[in-house]
Write a protein that holds these residues in place. Structure first.
Motif, mmCIF file in Angstrom:
data_model
loop_
_atom_site.group_PDB
_atom_site.id
_atom_site.type_symbol
_atom_site.label_atom_id
_atom_site.label_comp_id
_atom_site.label_asym_id
_atom_site.label_seq_id
_atom_site.Cartn_x
_atom_site.Cartn_y
_atom_site.Cartn_z
ATOM 1 N N GLY A 183 0.776 -1.225 0.000
ATOM 2 C CA GLY A 183 0.000 0.000 0.000
ATOM 3 C C GLY A 183 0.812 1.283 0.000
ATOM 4 O O GLY A 183 0.373 2.284 0.533
ATOM 5 N N PHE A 184 1.984 1.275 -0.574
ATOM 6 C CA PHE A 184 2.733 2.515 -0.685
ATOM 7 C C PHE A 184 2.840 2.893 -2.155
ATOM 8 O O PHE A 184 2.503 2.111 -3.040
ATOM 9 C CB PHE A 184 4.126 2.418 -0.036
ATOM 10 N N PHE A 185 3.292 4.100 -2.408
ATOM 11 C CA PHE A 185 3.405 4.583 -3.771
ATOM 12 C C PHE A 185 4.847 4.439 -4.223
ATOM 13 O O PHE A 185 5.773 4.721 -3.467
ATOM 14 C CB PHE A 185 2.970 6.042 -3.865
ATOM 15 N N ALA A 186 5.036 4.010 -5.452
ATOM 16 C CA ALA A 186 6.373 3.858 -6.012
ATOM 17 C C ALA A 186 6.287 4.029 -7.517
ATOM 18 O O ALA A 186 5.217 3.906 -8.116
ATOM 19 C CB ALA A 186 6.940 2.481 -5.677
ATOM 20 N N PHE A 187 7.418 4.343 -8.114
ATOM 21 C CA PHE A 187 7.501 4.344 -9.562
ATOM 22 C C PHE A 187 8.864 3.807 -9.956
ATOM 23 O O PHE A 187 9.790 3.787 -9.158
ATOM 24 C CB PHE A 187 7.250 5.744 -10.154
ATOM 25 N N ALA A 188 8.963 3.330 -11.169
ATOM 26 C CA ALA A 188 10.218 2.795 -11.681
ATOM 27 C C ALA A 188 10.470 3.412 -13.050
ATOM 28 O O ALA A 188 9.562 3.555 -13.870
ATOM 29 C CB ALA A 188 10.152 1.280 -11.782
ATOM 30 N N VAL A 189 11.720 3.781 -13.267
ATOM 31 C CA VAL A 189 12.134 4.313 -14.554
ATOM 32 C C VAL A 189 13.269 3.427 -15.041
ATOM 33 O O VAL A 189 14.280 3.270 -14.351
ATOM 34 C CB VAL A 189 12.621 5.771 -14.442
ATOM 35 N N VAL A 190 13.089 2.823 -16.223
ATOM 36 C CA VAL A 190 14.091 1.927 -16.772
ATOM 37 C C VAL A 190 14.484 2.441 -18.152
ATOM 38 O O VAL A 190 13.622 2.742 -18.980
ATOM 39 C CB VAL A 190 13.551 0.478 -16.887
ATOM 40 N N ASN A 191 15.783 2.534 -18.369
ATOM 41 C CA ASN A 191 16.295 3.014 -19.644
ATOM 42 C C ASN A 191 17.298 1.997 -20.167
ATOM 43 O O ASN A 191 18.327 1.753 -19.547
ATOM 44 C CB ASN A 191 16.960 4.377 -19.462
ATOM 45 N N GLY A 192 16.988 1.390 -21.286
ATOM 46 C CA GLY A 192 17.893 0.427 -21.901
ATOM 47 C C GLY A 192 18.901 1.120 -22.797
ATOM 48 O O GLY A 192 18.650 2.223 -23.290
ATOM 49 N N PRO A 193 20.022 0.478 -23.059
ATOM 50 C CA PRO A 193 21.062 1.113 -23.875
ATOM 51 C C PRO A 193 20.644 1.309 -25.343
ATOM 52 O O PRO A 193 21.121 2.229 -25.991
ATOM 53 C CB PRO A 193 22.234 0.138 -23.774
ATOM 54 N N ASP A 194 19.761 0.479 -25.842
ATOM 55 C CA ASP A 194 19.368 0.558 -27.258
ATOM 56 C C ASP A 194 17.985 1.159 -27.451
ATOM 57 O O ASP A 194 17.420 1.067 -28.541
ATOM 58 C CB ASP A 194 19.388 -0.844 -27.881
ATOM 59 N N GLU A 195 17.421 1.761 -26.406
ATOM 60 C CA GLU A 195 16.062 2.271 -26.498
ATOM 61 C C GLU A 195 16.055 3.796 -26.511
ATOM 62 O O GLU A 195 16.838 4.437 -25.820
ATOM 63 C CB GLU A 195 15.226 1.742 -25.339
ATOM 64 N N VAL A 196 15.133 4.351 -27.279
ATOM 65 C CA VAL A 196 15.020 5.797 -27.397
ATOM 66 C C VAL A 196 14.215 6.373 -26.237
ATOM 67 O O VAL A 196 14.561 7.409 -25.682
ATOM 68 C CB VAL A 196 14.348 6.171 -28.748
#
Length: 160
Positions: free
Chosen positions: A40-53
């Motif tokens: 019940g908590f708030f979270a976010f994830a940001v993922v950046n791949g090496p080959d992705e724009v």
């Protein structure tokens, strides 16, 4: 059937590496989703791949921006209270290890004294004991805590 352990080594094949990255990214985002649902908590994830724009953001860009702005609006003391970086993590681990070492040293001293008492009970003569052992026996009569403190202080004086 259980999965076999994955070896953490560089994946040489470009296609296999990209496929593995996408698969693991989905697993990571699913895990973040499960954690927010279960606890019940708030979270976010940001993922950046090496080959992705584009960045992959879970759950949404607006939710991530809102949560990040809320985090920045907290006082710096509040923000840092819940943050952990490698330095603070290692300091906490070192402190815990030192505390554990002190407990083990204390336990070792108690066991040595018990062995000494057992040897005396088996017939060893008290004249065969060292000064430190005699001092430990003397203070054992007054209580184990007192003799351990005295032995520690004596060692500290000898080290200086």
């Amino acid at each position: 059937m259980t999965r076999k352990k994955v070896k953490l080594v560089w994946i040489a094949s470009d296609n296999a590496r990209k496929f593995c990255f996408k698969k693991r990214r989905l697993g990571l985002l699913k895990k973040v989703s499960e954690l927010t649902t279960l606890y019940g908590f708030f979270a976010f994830a940001v993922v950046n791949g090496p080959d992705e724009v584009h960045l992959v953001i879970w759950s949404s860009l607006s939710a991530a921006q809102h949560l990040y702005c809320h985090f920045l609006s907290l006082l710096e003391v509040e923000r840092k209270k819940k943050m952990t970086n490698q330095e603070t993590y290692l300091k906490e681990r070192a402190t815990k290890a030192q505390d554990m070492l002190k407990k083990l040293i204390k336990k070792n001293q108690e066991l040595k004294l018990d062995l000494l008492m057992h040897q005396l009970h088996q017939g060893h003569h008290i004249s065969q004991l060292t000064n430190e052992e005699l001092l430990a026996l003397f203070w054992m009569v007054g209580g184990r805590e007192q003799w351990m403190d005295l032995v520690d202080n004596g060692r500290n004086l000898m080290d200086q």
